[in-house]
Design an enzyme around this catalytic site. Sequence first.
Site, PDB file in Angstrom:
ATOM      1  N   GLN A  20       0.801  -1.223   0.000  1.00  0.00           N
ATOM      2  CA  GLN A  20       0.000   0.000   0.000  1.00  0.00           C
ATOM      3  C   GLN A  20       0.838   1.280   0.000  1.00  0.00           C
ATOM      4  OE1 GLN A  20      -2.683  -1.711   3.289  1.00  0.00           O
ATOM      5  NE2 GLN A  20      -4.111  -0.541   2.056  1.00  0.00           N
ATOM      6  N   HIS A 121       0.914  -9.368   4.544  1.00  0.00           N
ATOM      7  CA  HIS A 121      -0.204  -8.430   4.351  1.00  0.00           C
ATOM      8  C   HIS A 121      -0.505  -8.411   2.848  1.00  0.00           C
ATOM      9  CE1 HIS A 121      -2.315  -4.833   6.443  1.00  0.00           C
ATOM     10  NE2 HIS A 121      -2.927  -5.026   5.291  1.00  0.00           N
ATOM     11  N   ASN A 165      -2.241 -10.862   8.336  1.00  0.00           N
ATOM     12  CA  ASN A 165      -3.223  -9.799   8.458  1.00  0.00           C
ATOM     13  C   ASN A 165      -4.525 -10.242   7.804  1.00  0.00           C
ATOM     14  OD1 ASN A 165      -3.988  -6.859   8.913  1.00  0.00           O
ATOM     15  ND2 ASN A 165      -4.442  -7.123   6.728  1.00  0.00           N
ATOM     16  N   GLU A 166      -5.572 -10.345   8.606  1.00  0.00           N
ATOM     17  CA  GLU A 166      -6.923 -10.598   8.097  1.00  0.00           C
ATOM     18  C   GLU A 166      -7.032 -11.789   7.149  1.00  0.00           C
ATOM     19  OE1 GLU A 166      -8.592  -6.979   6.508  1.00  0.00           O
ATOM     20  OE2 GLU A 166      -8.475  -5.958   8.425  1.00  0.00           O
ATOM     21  N   GLU A 354      -5.517  -2.229  13.861  1.00  0.00           N
ATOM     22  CA  GLU A 354      -5.995  -1.254  12.887  1.00  0.00           C
ATOM     23  C   GLU A 354      -7.346  -0.721  13.334  1.00  0.00           C
ATOM     24  OE1 GLU A 354      -6.345  -2.524   8.766  1.00  0.00           O
ATOM     25  OE2 GLU A 354      -4.405  -3.522   8.858  1.00  0.00           O
ATOM     26  N   TRP A 401      -5.073   3.147  11.741  1.00  0.00           N
ATOM     27  CA  TRP A 401      -4.924   2.954  10.301  1.00  0.00           C
ATOM     28  C   TRP A 401      -5.355   4.238   9.616  1.00  0.00           C
ATOM     29  CZ3 TRP A 401      -2.547  -0.717   7.484  1.00  0.00           C
ATOM     30  CH2 TRP A 401      -2.641  -0.557   6.094  1.00  0.00           C
ATOM     31  N   GLU A 408      -5.534   1.898  -1.433  1.00  0.00           N
ATOM     32  CA  GLU A 408      -6.557   1.157  -0.697  1.00  0.00           C
ATOM     33  C   GLU A 408      -7.111   0.006  -1.561  1.00  0.00           C
ATOM     34  OE1 GLU A 408      -7.413   0.710   2.334  1.00  0.00           O
ATOM     35  OE2 GLU A 408      -9.136  -0.495   1.794  1.00  0.00           O
ATOM     36  N   TRP A 409      -6.249  -0.939  -1.878  1.00  0.00           N
ATOM     37  CA  TRP A 409      -6.613  -2.162  -2.590  1.00  0.00           C
ATOM     38  C   TRP A 409      -7.500  -1.877  -3.808  1.00  0.00           C
ATOM     39  CZ3 TRP A 409      -2.851  -4.892  -0.887  1.00  0.00           C
ATOM     40  CH2 TRP A 409      -2.452  -4.808   0.434  1.00  0.00           C
TER      41      TRP A 409
HETATM   42  C1  FCB Z   1      -8.007  -3.561   6.253  1.00  0.00           C
HETATM   43  C2  FCB Z   1      -6.640  -3.835   5.686  1.00  0.00           C
HETATM   44  C3  FCB Z   1      -5.799  -2.606   5.495  1.00  0.00           C
HETATM   45  C4  FCB Z   1      -6.617  -1.442   5.000  1.00  0.00           C
HETATM   46  C5  FCB Z   1      -7.838  -1.254   5.833  1.00  0.00           C
HETATM   47  C6  FCB Z   1      -8.694  -0.065   5.440  1.00  0.00           C
HETATM   48  O1  FCB Z   1      -8.867  -4.578   5.846  1.00  0.00           O
HETATM   49  O2  FCB Z   1      -5.942  -4.696   6.545  1.00  0.00           O
HETATM   50  O3  FCB Z   1      -4.738  -2.942   4.638  1.00  0.00           O
HETATM   51  O4  FCB Z   1      -6.900  -1.597   3.662  1.00  0.00           O
HETATM   52  O5  FCB Z   1      -8.623  -2.388   5.821  1.00  0.00           O
END
Ligand code: FCB
Length: 450
Positions: A20, A121, A165-166, A354, A401, A408-409
């Site tokens: 990112q 991540h 992460n997630e 976050e 965060w 943002e992806w």
């Molecule tokens: C989370 C991600 C992070 C960012 C936030 C807004 O899902 O871990 O990288 O994109 O959302």
Amino acid sequence: MSRLYFPKDFIWGSATAAYQIEGAYQEDGKGESIWDRFSHTPGKVANGDTGDVACDHYHRYKEDVELMKEIGLDSYRFSISWPRILPKGKGEINQQGLDFYRGLINELLKAGIKPVVTLYHWDLPQALQEEGGWANREIVKHFVNYAEILFNEFGDVVSQWITHNEPFVVAFNGHGSGDHAPGIKDQQVALQVAHNLLLSHGLAVKKFRELKLDNEIGITLNLISSYPISDNVEDNKAAKRMEDYINGWFLEPLFKGRYPERIVEFYGEKFNNLDIREDDMGLIKEEIDFLGINYYSRSLVRYNKDSKFLGIEGVKPQDSQYTAMDWEIYPKGLYDLLIKLNQEYTQKPLYITENGAAFDDKISEGGGVHDQDRIDYLKAHFQSAYKAIQEGVALKGYYVWSLMDNFEWAYGYSKRFGITYIDYENNQRRILKDSAYWYKNIIVNNSLEV
Ligand code: FCB
């Protein structure tokens, strides 16, 4: 006015992720990642944005550590790009990749900022994707090998490690809905990916213990609080199913060594088809030192017998406030979540790894960025965290965060989450937003004025 004082050792931080912010996508021996491939595929990311340059953090990390110093951060959470370290995901190590992170970590330590590293991540080496990526069980071994390289290299200077992460988002957005890299749309694959991610986590923790490193390891999950629209029994059950679907699918294996029964039933044959071997659940349960929580919003649901998705129908309350992501602002959800985690899953230390919000920030005529809405968002969430701590939850730190606006992806640069503004049109110039100065004040006083 009164002041809410946080515990003495409370960690105030901020977080980012490699893809990112770093840019330099082809420099110094870095290999291609699935996000490079995905963002270069037309139609996948808003406005055709890519992480090729991003915030150019790769070249400007010293300046960014200066920003962190200015804000007064106790700690900085960042991720390491797997293809910078291992361009093909395995095999030859790219020394220049290690050097970059060594430089960053040294700079942080000099500034008295505690580095917290996320191993994964989301930027998997594309070469491993060609072999099936997270869907291929072989990846577990490659992930542990990658982790071991970093543990050996930085184990003495990085005091906290986060394996994943997630994993929910990796599995279900990357392989279910397909709106994230690698863009696969197959529920069966998504479930196998979730399992392989969990297994790779457990084995990396095991490896970490074998190395006898004198520091901590955990995992970060995206967790929601879910509420029924009424107090009717069916709505209540639907809310519980929603929590099991998102939170339970990861919390239960990690802390109880099993998948949540009601959701297993829902997946039915797809679950039965999974490759889950005899020892897997025990390995996944390998004891962690802390749990990282990413909290952004809640879910509100009602029971709908016709809904094929667990009989759940999402509800969007009209009288609520929403961020630029269209996520409902619901700070109480953080409090409820912390209490529930503590009661139902673990008494281990918790960290908010976050929390934050996107808004349509603009540079004002005076040159500042007046993001009062972000301040309000953070303030309300800090208050929820405070309340949970008062009630005995072992919450040890909070990472906003994000340190800076970033890629943002699937939304590309259209969503700004930073407490630092990035002026993409002017050579990625950094401007601390009002929220950064406000945060600085909280950190200095270790307290919040309400
Ligand atoms: C989370 C991600 C992070 C960012 C936030 C807004 O899902 O871990 O990288 O994109 O959302």
